[in-house]
Enzyme design. Structure first.
Site, PDB file in Angstrom:
ATOM      1  N   ASN A 189       0.853  -1.195   0.000  1.00 62.12           N
ATOM      2  CA  ASN A 189       0.000   0.000   0.000  1.00 62.12           C
ATOM      3  C   ASN A 189       0.891   1.248   0.000  1.00 62.12           C
ATOM      4  OD1 ASN A 189       0.459   0.935   2.812  1.00 62.12           O
ATOM      5  ND2 ASN A 189      -0.450  -1.050   3.304  1.00 62.12           N
TER       6      ASN A 189
ATOM      7  N   ASP B  35      -4.970  -5.874   5.013  1.00 61.94           N
ATOM      8  CA  ASP B  35      -6.160  -6.520   5.572  1.00 61.94           C
ATOM      9  C   ASP B  35      -6.343  -7.916   4.993  1.00 61.94           C
ATOM     10  OD1 ASP B  35      -7.163  -4.490   7.278  1.00 61.94           O
ATOM     11  OD2 ASP B  35      -7.656  -3.334   5.491  1.00 61.94           O
TER      12      ASP B  35
ATOM     13  N   LYS C 135       8.371 -18.433  -8.877  1.00 61.51           N
ATOM     14  CA  LYS C 135       7.807 -17.293  -9.609  1.00 61.51           C
ATOM     15  C   LYS C 135       6.689 -17.792 -10.543  1.00 61.51           C
ATOM     16  CE  LYS C 135       8.931 -13.691 -12.869  1.00 61.51           C
ATOM     17  NZ  LYS C 135       9.915 -13.166 -13.814  1.00 61.51           N
TER      18      LYS C 135
ATOM     19  N   PHE D 223      -5.279   4.228  14.215  1.00 63.69           N
ATOM     20  CA  PHE D 223      -5.521   5.194  13.151  1.00 63.69           C
ATOM     21  C   PHE D 223      -6.664   4.653  12.304  1.00 63.69           C
ATOM     22  CE2 PHE D 223      -2.327   8.595  12.452  1.00 63.69           C
ATOM     23  CZ  PHE D 223      -1.568   8.406  13.590  1.00 63.69           C
TER      24      PHE D 223
ATOM     25  N   LYS E  17     -14.475   1.648  14.445  1.00 59.39           N
ATOM     26  CA  LYS E  17     -13.185   0.999  14.729  1.00 59.39           C
ATOM     27  C   LYS E  17     -12.764   1.224  16.182  1.00 59.39           C
ATOM     28  CE  LYS E  17     -11.531   0.992  10.007  1.00 59.39           C
ATOM     29  NZ  LYS E  17     -10.832   1.680   8.943  1.00 59.39           N
TER      30      LYS E  17
ATOM     31  N   LYS F 185     -12.301  -2.165  18.289  1.00 58.49           N
ATOM     32  CA  LYS F 185     -10.933  -2.532  18.656  1.00 58.49           C
ATOM     33  C   LYS F 185     -10.582  -2.139  20.088  1.00 58.49           C
ATOM     34  CE  LYS F 185      -9.653  -2.313  13.785  1.00 58.49           C
ATOM     35  NZ  LYS F 185      -8.577  -2.586  12.848  1.00 58.49           N
TER      36      LYS F 185
HETATM   37  O1  PMT Z   1       2.830   6.215   6.463  1.00 58.00           O
HETATM   38  P1  PMT Z   1       2.389   7.540   5.904  1.00 58.00           P
HETATM   39  O2  PMT Z   1       2.688   7.678   4.430  1.00 58.00           O
HETATM   40  O3  PMT Z   1       2.897   8.701   6.712  1.00 58.00           O
HETATM   41  O4  PMT Z   1       0.780   7.592   5.974  1.00 58.00           O
HETATM   42  C1  PMT Z   1       0.148   7.651   7.222  1.00 58.00           C
HETATM   43  C2  PMT Z   1      -1.069   6.738   7.246  1.00 58.00           C
HETATM   44  C3  PMT Z   1      -2.121   7.234   6.260  1.00 58.00           C
HETATM   45  C4  PMT Z   1      -0.677   5.291   6.901  1.00 58.00           C
HETATM   46  C5  PMT Z   1      -1.617   6.793   8.724  1.00 58.00           C
HETATM   47  O5  PMT Z   1      -1.936   8.103   9.027  1.00 58.00           O
HETATM   48  C6  PMT Z   1      -2.828   5.900   8.904  1.00 58.00           C
HETATM   49  O6  PMT Z   1      -3.967   6.290   8.684  1.00 58.00           O
HETATM   50  N1  PMT Z   1      -2.572   4.627   9.312  1.00 58.00           N
HETATM   51  C7  PMT Z   1      -3.599   3.585   9.441  1.00 58.00           C
HETATM   52  C8  PMT Z   1      -3.853   2.976   8.107  1.00 58.00           C
HETATM   53  C9  PMT Z   1      -4.823   1.833   8.189  1.00 58.00           C
HETATM   54  O7  PMT Z   1      -4.443   0.714   7.965  1.00 58.00           O
HETATM   55  O8  PMT Z   1      -6.016   2.152   8.616  1.00 58.00           O
HETATM   56  P2  PMT Z   1      -7.218   1.098   8.802  1.00 58.00           P
HETATM   57  O9  PMT Z   1      -8.388   1.983   8.966  1.00 58.00           O
HETATM   58  O10 PMT Z   1      -7.208   0.108   7.721  1.00 58.00           O
HETATM   59  O11 PMT Z   1      -6.862   0.348  10.136  1.00 58.00           O
HETATM   60  C10 PMT Z   1      -7.328   0.759  11.421  1.00 58.00           C
HETATM   61  C11 PMT Z   1      -6.305   0.470  12.482  1.00 58.00           C
HETATM   62  O12 PMT Z   1      -6.160  -0.940  12.653  1.00 58.00           O
HETATM   63  C12 PMT Z   1      -4.925   1.007  12.202  1.00 58.00           C
HETATM   64  O13 PMT Z   1      -4.405   1.518  13.398  1.00 58.00           O
HETATM   65  C13 PMT Z   1      -4.138  -0.217  11.714  1.00 58.00           C
HETATM   66  O14 PMT Z   1      -2.768  -0.124  12.094  1.00 58.00           O
HETATM   67  C14 PMT Z   1      -4.818  -1.343  12.465  1.00 58.00           C
HETATM   68  N2  PMT Z   1      -4.857  -2.606  11.730  1.00 58.00           N
HETATM   69  C15 PMT Z   1      -5.506  -2.709  10.546  1.00 58.00           C
HETATM   70  C16 PMT Z   1      -5.565  -3.915   9.890  1.00 58.00           C
HETATM   71  C17 PMT Z   1      -4.943  -5.047  10.459  1.00 58.00           C
HETATM   72  N3  PMT Z   1      -4.967  -6.223   9.839  1.00 58.00           N
HETATM   73  N4  PMT Z   1      -4.290  -4.925  11.631  1.00 58.00           N
HETATM   74  C18 PMT Z   1      -4.250  -3.746  12.283  1.00 58.00           C
HETATM   75  O15 PMT Z   1      -3.646  -3.641  13.348  1.00 58.00           O
END
Ligand code: PMT
Length: 419
Positions: free
Chosen positions: A219, A288, A298, A333, A347, A351
């Site tokens: 990503n 995810d 490959k 986040f 979320k 969580k």
């Molecule tokens: O890295 P940069 O270029 O500076 O960009 C910053 C950012 C956009 C990546 C950051 O600000 C941000 O938003 N990070 C969270 C991205 C994300 O995966 O969001 P989400 O809404 O999909 O996930 C929610 C939360 O669950 C996040 O804290 C994530 O770390 C966590 N998560 C998600 C999926 C997963 N399988 N395990 C997790 O722990």
């Protein structure tokens, strides 16, 4: 060592050394700073290099020494702006009449003057010069300008000067300089120790989902947001662990960085650090979905179409939310492209977070691979803070201010290990 001097343990001190005979005393100053546990980064002006060698300061400080603006900086990972940001305290000792004049008038024609102009850290000058130069109205006017602007200027000592006369202009003894500089930094709030004795675990960057030995799904996360948080946590004295997906960023100074690639690797590293962490801040963009069957070889380009079967990856943050102890602070986040507040709130609850940093990644200047972000902080009790466009460093400060205010009084490590 005075009690206050201990406040510099783990802090980044920029020691600016300028060209005066007292430059040799700066070697002892660097040595004392290191003994109290400060990270000492020396910048020498051209004049200083005529009195003491770069090698001496490199050996004493344990860090590379900056001697010019245009040298190769491969050793330092950072340019002058990053060095300016890194600083908790800038101490110029000895400070010649020349550096004082330049600083008072905002000149930036070498590494030291550029850092002086670019830093927000407290700046302290310890002048040393001939007494006539010290008493010259021009020097006195420059010192007045600096003091009025909030810089600290240590009054030189009196005694026998190198030029053979008695008078004011001697560099005070290193111990006295250190004490005055630390007291000033503490008074200015430049040495932020609000997270000393805490362990903060931060995740950053994106995880990848391998397809075969040469391909993967990734990503757009650059890691900048998470790295800014980790740097700031370390600056505030926290024992900081950064679990990072692949990024192009240098590992932050004073942070234990664990490099990972996949979601499973990130999960393992985070779960290892979690039991003793006071707070976890998950800025990483975690995959995810992962590929159901990763090919051992490959995959050949034979078919016109190719369907990859994906399966859900473990949700690390959800798992932490299940294990979370009452004394731990959990921050997530939410990267959204629509219904920001609604999805972020879902979320937050699902969580079991203390608060969530919601960023609408479609907004210019927000989200992935930018130096800035636009975020809302949404708390368990429904409180919501909307922040304007900020640098990721400024947002990191706000996030850590909130974390610090949510943390319960400090627990002993043994208690934390008991859970
Ligand atoms: O890295 P940069 O270029 O500076 O960009 C910053 C950012 C956009 C990546 C950051 O600000 C941000 O938003 N990070 C969270 C991205 C994300 O995966 O969001 P989400 O809404 O999909 O996930 C929610 C939360 O669950 C996040 O804290 C994530 O770390 C966590 N998560 C998600 C999926 C997963 N399988 N395990 C997790 O722990």
């Amino acid at each position: 060592m005075t009690a206050n001097a201990a406040a510099l343990k783990g802090k980044n001190v920029i020691l600016g050394v300028t060209g005066g005979i007292a430059a040799y005393k700066a070697v002892e100053l660097a040595s004392r700073l290191r003994k109290i546990g400060a990270e000492v980064h020396v910048i020498m002006t051209r004049g200083a290099q005529s009195f003491v060698t770069e090698l001496t300061f490199r050996e004493i400080s344990g860090h590379p020494v900056s001697t010019g603006m245009w040298e190769k900086v491969s050793h330092w990972q950072v340019e002058h702006i990053a060095l300016a940001r890194l600083a908790d305290l800038v101490l110029v000792a000895p400070a010649t009449a020349n550096i004082i004049a330049k600083a008072a008038h905002g000149l930036a024609d070498d590494m030291l003057t550029t850092v002086l102009l670019a830093t927000e850290a407290p700046i302290c000058f310890a002048p040393a010069m001939n007494s006539v130069m010290w008493e010259n109205p021009l020097t006195q006017r420059n010192i007045k300008i600096l003091r009025e602007l909030g810089y600290h200027v240590i009054t030189p000592a009196s005694g026998h000067l190198a030029c053979g006369v008695e008078g004011v202009g001697r560099l005070p003894e290193p111990e006295a300089i250190l004490e005055e500089a630390v007291n000033f930094a503490l008074a200015r709030g430049g040495v932020n120790n609000t997270l000393t004795g805490r362990k903060i675990l931060v995740t950053a960057g994106g995880t990848i989902a391998p397809i075969d030995p040469v391909r993967f799904i990734a990503n757009r996360s650059s890691g900048k947001m998470g790295y800014a948080i980790a740097r700031e946590a370390a600056r505030r004295g926290a024992e900081t662990v950064l679990v990072s997906g692949p990024t192009a960023l240098p590992e932050p100074v004073g942070v234990k960085t664990v490099q990972v690639e996949t979601t499973e690797e990130m999960r393992a590293a985070v779960l290892k650090g979690f039991p003793t962490a006071d707070a976890v801040i998950k800025a990483a963009a975690v995959a995810d979905y992962v590929v159901k069957e990763v090919a051992a070889q490959k995959i050949k380009k034979t078919a016109d179409e190719w369907c990859l079967e994906l399966k859900k990856a473990p949700d690390i943050l959800w798992e932490l939310g299940q294990k979370k102890k009452p004394w731990q602070v959990l921050v997530g986040f939410a990267a959204e492209t629509e219904s920001l507040v609604e999805y972020a709130k879902a979320k937050l609850a699902e969580k079991n977070l203390d608060f969530i940093v919601a960023n609408d990644v479609t907004r210019p200047g927000a989200g992935f691979n930018t130096d800035t972000n636009i975020a809302q902080l949404i708390f368990r009790d429904g409180k919501r803070e909307e922040h304007p466009l900020l640098t990721k460093e400024a947002l990191a400060e706000i996030i850590l201010d909130r974390v610090a205010s949510l943390l319960p009084p400090k627990r002993k490590l043994q208690d934390r290990e008991k859970g």
